[in-house]
Scaffold this motif. Structure first.
Motif, PDB file in Angstrom:
ATOM      1  N   THR A 134       1.269  -1.419  -0.082  1.00 46.70           N
ATOM      2  CA  THR A 134      -0.184  -0.246  -0.065  1.00 46.70           C
ATOM      3  C   THR A 134       0.614   1.290   0.542  1.00 46.70           C
ATOM      4  OG1 THR A 134      -1.176  -1.142   0.865  1.00 46.70           O
ATOM      5  CG2 THR A 134      -2.078   1.271   1.411  1.00 46.70           C
ATOM      6  N   ILE A 135       2.293   0.983   0.644  1.00 47.91           N
ATOM      7  CA  ILE A 135       2.729   2.984   0.679  1.00 47.91           C
ATOM      8  C   ILE A 135       3.687   2.384  -0.805  1.00 47.91           C
ATOM      9  CG2 ILE A 135       5.242   3.223   1.277  1.00 47.91           C
ATOM     10  CD1 ILE A 135       4.663   2.205   4.262  1.00 47.91           C
ATOM     11  N   GLY A 136       3.542   1.496  -1.413  1.00 49.45           N
ATOM     12  CA  GLY A 136       4.915   1.858  -2.489  1.00 49.45           C
ATOM     13  C   GLY A 136       3.219   2.345  -3.617  1.00 49.45           C
ATOM     14  N   PHE A 137       2.052   1.613  -3.736  1.00 50.66           N
ATOM     15  CA  PHE A 137       0.806   2.493  -4.378  1.00 50.66           C
ATOM     16  C   PHE A 137       0.195   3.587  -4.293  1.00 50.66           C
ATOM     17  CE2 PHE A 137      -4.402   3.035  -4.531  1.00 50.66           C
ATOM     18  CZ  PHE A 137      -4.213   2.501  -5.867  1.00 50.66           C
ATOM     19  N   SER A 138       0.305   3.926  -2.574  1.00 51.64           N
ATOM     20  CA  SER A 138       0.246   5.527  -2.115  1.00 51.64           C
ATOM     21  C   SER A 138       1.178   6.275  -2.487  1.00 51.64           C
ATOM     22  CB  SER A 138      -0.255   5.574  -0.746  1.00 51.64           C
ATOM     23  OG  SER A 138      -1.100   5.140  -1.030  1.00 51.64           O
ATOM     24  N   GLY A 139       2.154   6.081  -2.528  1.00 54.17           N
ATOM     25  CA  GLY A 139       3.630   6.608  -3.184  1.00 54.17           C
ATOM     26  C   GLY A 139       3.898   6.921  -3.801  1.00 54.17           C
ATOM     27  N   GLY A 140       3.994   5.814  -4.959  1.00 55.28           N
ATOM     28  CA  GLY A 140       3.762   6.188  -6.203  1.00 55.28           C
ATOM     29  C   GLY A 140       2.851   7.542  -6.886  1.00 55.28           C
ATOM     30  N   ASN A 141       1.597   7.438  -6.053  1.00 57.18           N
ATOM     31  CA  ASN A 141       0.458   7.882  -6.385  1.00 57.18           C
ATOM     32  C   ASN A 141       0.704   9.725  -6.274  1.00 57.18           C
ATOM     33  OD1 ASN A 141      -1.123   6.289  -8.388  1.00 57.18           O
ATOM     34  ND2 ASN A 141      -2.799   5.716  -6.358  1.00 57.18           N
ATOM     35  N   SER A 142       1.550   9.318  -5.290  1.00 58.53           N
ATOM     36  CA  SER A 142       1.822  11.017  -4.853  1.00 58.53           C
ATOM     37  C   SER A 142       2.992  11.690  -5.935  1.00 58.53           C
ATOM     38  CB  SER A 142       2.864  10.812  -3.404  1.00 58.53           C
ATOM     39  OG  SER A 142       2.240  10.871  -2.527  1.00 58.53           O
ATOM     40  N   PHE A 143       3.460  10.909  -6.346  1.00 63.02           N
ATOM     41  CA  PHE A 143       4.390  11.375  -8.152  1.00 63.02           C
ATOM     42  C   PHE A 143       4.410  11.193  -9.160  1.00 63.02           C
ATOM     43  CE2 PHE A 143       7.435  10.606  -4.407  1.00 63.02           C
ATOM     44  CZ  PHE A 143       7.907  11.484  -3.968  1.00 63.02           C
ATOM     45  N   TYR A 144       2.696  10.435  -9.272  1.00 62.14           N
ATOM     46  CA  TYR A 144       2.036  10.066 -10.546  1.00 62.14           C
ATOM     47  C   TYR A 144       1.489  11.886 -10.767  1.00 62.14           C
ATOM     48  CZ  TYR A 144      -1.351   9.447 -13.164  1.00 62.14           C
ATOM     49  OH  TYR A 144      -2.628   8.626 -13.943  1.00 62.14           O
ATOM     50  N   ASP A 145       0.542  11.746  -9.354  1.00 60.04           N
ATOM     51  CA  ASP A 145      -0.227  13.677  -9.991  1.00 60.04           C
ATOM     52  C   ASP A 145       1.026  14.074  -9.532  1.00 60.04           C
ATOM     53  OD1 ASP A 145      -2.367  11.654  -9.129  1.00 60.04           O
ATOM     54  OD2 ASP A 145      -1.977  12.083  -7.572  1.00 60.04           O
ATOM     55  N   ALA A 146       1.623  14.295  -8.890  1.00 56.56           N
ATOM     56  CA  ALA A 146       2.690  15.458  -9.390  1.00 56.56           C
ATOM     57  C   ALA A 146       3.324  15.455 -10.966  1.00 56.56           C
ATOM     58  CB  ALA A 146       3.679  15.633  -8.342  1.00 56.56           C
ATOM     59  N   LEU A 147       3.326  15.034 -11.359  1.00 58.43           N
ATOM     60  CA  LEU A 147       3.716  14.639 -12.699  1.00 58.43           C
ATOM     61  C   LEU A 147       2.991  15.675 -13.896  1.00 58.43           C
ATOM     62  CD1 LEU A 147       6.249  11.482 -13.657  1.00 58.43           C
ATOM     63  CD2 LEU A 147       6.960  13.743 -13.574  1.00 58.43           C
ATOM     64  N   LEU A 148       1.374  15.536 -13.201  1.00 62.30           N
ATOM     65  CA  LEU A 148       0.009  16.069 -13.611  1.00 62.30           C
ATOM     66  C   LEU A 148       0.946  17.414 -14.498  1.00 62.30           C
ATOM     67  CD1 LEU A 148      -2.432  16.126 -15.248  1.00 62.30           C
ATOM     68  CD2 LEU A 148      -3.666  16.169 -12.841  1.00 62.30           C
ATOM     69  N   PRO A 149       1.598  18.545 -13.481  1.00 64.04           N
ATOM     70  CA  PRO A 149       0.981  20.186 -14.617  1.00 64.04           C
ATOM     71  C   PRO A 149       2.957  19.842 -15.453  1.00 64.04           C
ATOM     72  CG  PRO A 149       1.300  20.165 -12.281  1.00 64.04           C
ATOM     73  CD  PRO A 149       0.841  18.637 -12.563  1.00 64.04           C
ATOM     74  N   HIS A 150       3.059  18.887 -15.454  1.00 64.34           N
ATOM     75  CA  HIS A 150       4.528  18.293 -16.939  1.00 64.34           C
ATOM     76  C   HIS A 150       3.984  18.283 -17.737  1.00 64.34           C
ATOM     77  CE1 HIS A 150       7.741  19.411 -13.929  1.00 64.34           C
ATOM     78  NE2 HIS A 150       6.831  18.839 -12.478  1.00 64.34           N
ATOM     79  N   VAL A 151       2.517  17.225 -17.532  1.00 57.90           N
ATOM     80  CA  VAL A 151       2.247  16.996 -18.876  1.00 57.90           C
ATOM     81  C   VAL A 151       1.366  17.697 -19.706  1.00 57.90           C
ATOM     82  CG1 VAL A 151       2.815  14.599 -18.527  1.00 57.90           C
ATOM     83  CG2 VAL A 151       0.921  15.272 -17.914  1.00 57.90           C
ATOM     84  N   ALA A 152       0.034  18.239 -18.844  1.00 57.78           N
ATOM     85  CA  ALA A 152      -0.508  18.783 -18.977  1.00 57.78           C
ATOM     86  C   ALA A 152      -1.055  20.061 -18.682  1.00 57.78           C
ATOM     87  CB  ALA A 152      -2.783  18.060 -18.967  1.00 57.78           C
ATOM     88  N   SER A 153      -1.274  21.022 -19.624  1.00 62.52           N
ATOM     89  CA  SER A 153      -2.148  22.764 -19.824  1.00 62.52           C
ATOM     90  C   SER A 153      -3.167  22.251 -18.883  1.00 62.52           C
ATOM     91  CB  SER A 153      -2.129  23.124 -20.662  1.00 62.52           C
ATOM     92  OG  SER A 153      -2.873  22.751 -21.524  1.00 62.52           O
TER      93      SER A 153
END
Length: 426
Positions: free
Chosen positions: A116-135
């Motif tokens: 669960t830590i791997g899942f949630s931790g990965g999602n934190s940085f996945y979300d943080a990459l959203l402004p880097h791919v979409a306007s």
């Protein structure tokens, strides 16, 4: 490059990758197998408490470290690398559930918590990459695309896993228990395999001040402390975060505890698994449709509709008595689950400085995970105290009602002005 089709699809495909954990493990087989195999001999109420405790411990660890690690990622441009680290951690620990023997609920909880830590931790940085791919123009659609692909990808693997569970002999497996254990391994492989496109094609914009890891850690700690002290200046953002903390608590708890709840009501395992499949395949088109719905009536109003729907879902859960009711509930959850998650994420991007996206998404995920601490534990405690699982799910209505009231007071334009002033100052 913002709005590149290849980077957008590769980013969204990570949701396809890690949603297998959310469906097959978190929502599906782990609760079923935990009660009947690892926690064998425990009562339904004790099983609910143990499972709630496992979810809460993992959420607490992520909640405490998310903003700090997020700040490090911002200064060192480590978002993608940290996402890969957590993805590998989660996939390995998920596959390791294969080795946990019957009755050893403690080791099962440990592996599940780390997964669960791997899942949630990965999602934190996945979300943080959203402004880097979409306007900002496309962020609502891209956020919804991620959840939509997640539902269909996680649902497809879950469908295969369910067929293995129902017809183990056709897959060369000894029994349903062996099928579940093999399913855990399949999730680990699926997770890593579909993370590869993000690794190759998603480009993280370099920080203007890229630092070595040691200096990034020190600066990250300093910035986290500074942001905690000064976040009160972002009053609109703070109000939204509190609102989000409350209503997403109820959403996450329903996702994580629904099968356990159905088990406590003595519904057949097959019915519970079929209901989860229904949710996945209803949620796939609904996540995209809800993005369109949000544009028509406004993102905040769409969130309020979804919050109200979830309160009604919790009420319906209290009166549920037959498997057919569980199927109807699964359809209702599927209609709103992707929408409330995707639009919450995209709405948040409007209220934060992009140059500190990982740090602020750290706080976003921190509050979400703190909510996931309270929700499952609250449901477990209420169930133990009353001796009735129905009252546990009913308690979630308070979270949706309070979160919805606070959301109604959020002013997006004022939030953007506060965000600009914050960026100029810091």
């Amino acid at each position: 490059m913002l709005d590149s089709k290849r980077s957008i699809f590769s980013w969204a495909l990570y949701d396809w990758a890690n949603s297998a954990f959310a469906t097959t493990v978190m929502a599906g087989f782990f609760p079923v197998f935990f009660t009947s195999y690892w926690a064998v001999g425990a009562s339904a109420q004790q099983g609910t408490f143990y499972l709630g405790l496992a979810n809460s411990i993992g959420a607490l660890i992520i909640a405490l470290f998310a903003p700090f690690v997020g700040a490090i990622a911002d200064y060192g441009s480590y978002k993608k690398r940290l996402l890969v680290f957590f993805a590998i951690l989660g996939s390995i620990l998920t596959a390791s559930l294969w080795f946990v023997q019957k009755g050893n609920w403690q080791l099962a909880v440990l592996f599940y918590t780390l997964g669960t830590i791997g899942f949630s931790g990965g999602n934190s940085f996945y979300d943080a990459l959203l402004p880097h791919v979409a306007s900002e123009k496309k962020v609502d659609f891209v956020s919804s695309l991620g959840y939509s692909l997640g539902y269909i990808g996680g649902g497809l693997l879950f469908l295969v896993n369910v067929l293995m569970f129902l017809f183990p002999e056709r897959f060369g497996l000894a029994d349903a228990g062996s099928a579940i254990k093999v399913s855990f391994i399949s999730v680990g492989i699926w997770w890593i395999l579909f993370t590869i496109p993000l690794i190759i094609f998603v480009k993280e914009k370099k920080s203007e001040e890229t630092l070595p890891i040691g200096k990034a850690i020190r600066r990250g700690l300093s910035e986290t402390i500074s942001t905690v002290r000064n976040i009160r200046e972002l009053k609109t953002l703070s109000l939204f975060l509190i609102s989000y903390w409350l209503y997403i608590d109820g959403v996450d708890t329903i996702i994580r505890m629904a099968v356990n709840y159905g088990t406590a009501l003595d519904f057949p395992s097959e019915s519970l698994i079929i209901a989860l499949l229904i949710t996945q395949f209803v949620a796939f088109p609904s996540a995209l449709a809800y993005s369109w719905f949000g544009k028509k009536i406004g993102i905040k109003r769409a969130l309020q509709v979804a919050i109200t729907a979830y309160a009604l879902i919790a009420l319906m859960g209290f009166f549920m008595s037959k498997p057919i009711h569980f199927y109807l509930l699964a359809i209702c959850i599927g209609l709103f689950q992707g929408g409330i998650q995707a639009l919450s994420r995209s709405y948040y991007t409007r209220l934060i400085p992009k140059e500190k996206s990982a740090q602020f998404f750290g706080f976003f995920n921190m509050l979400g995970k703190f909510a996931a601490i309270i929700g499952p534990l609250l449901m477990g405690i209420v169930t133990i105290m009353t001796g009735n699982n129905r009252f546990g799910i009913l308690s979630l209505i308070l979270l949706f009602a309070t979160g919805g009231i606070l959301l109604s007071r959020v002013d997006e334009e004022l939030g953007k002005q506060e965000c600009e002033a914050f960026s100029d100052k810091y």
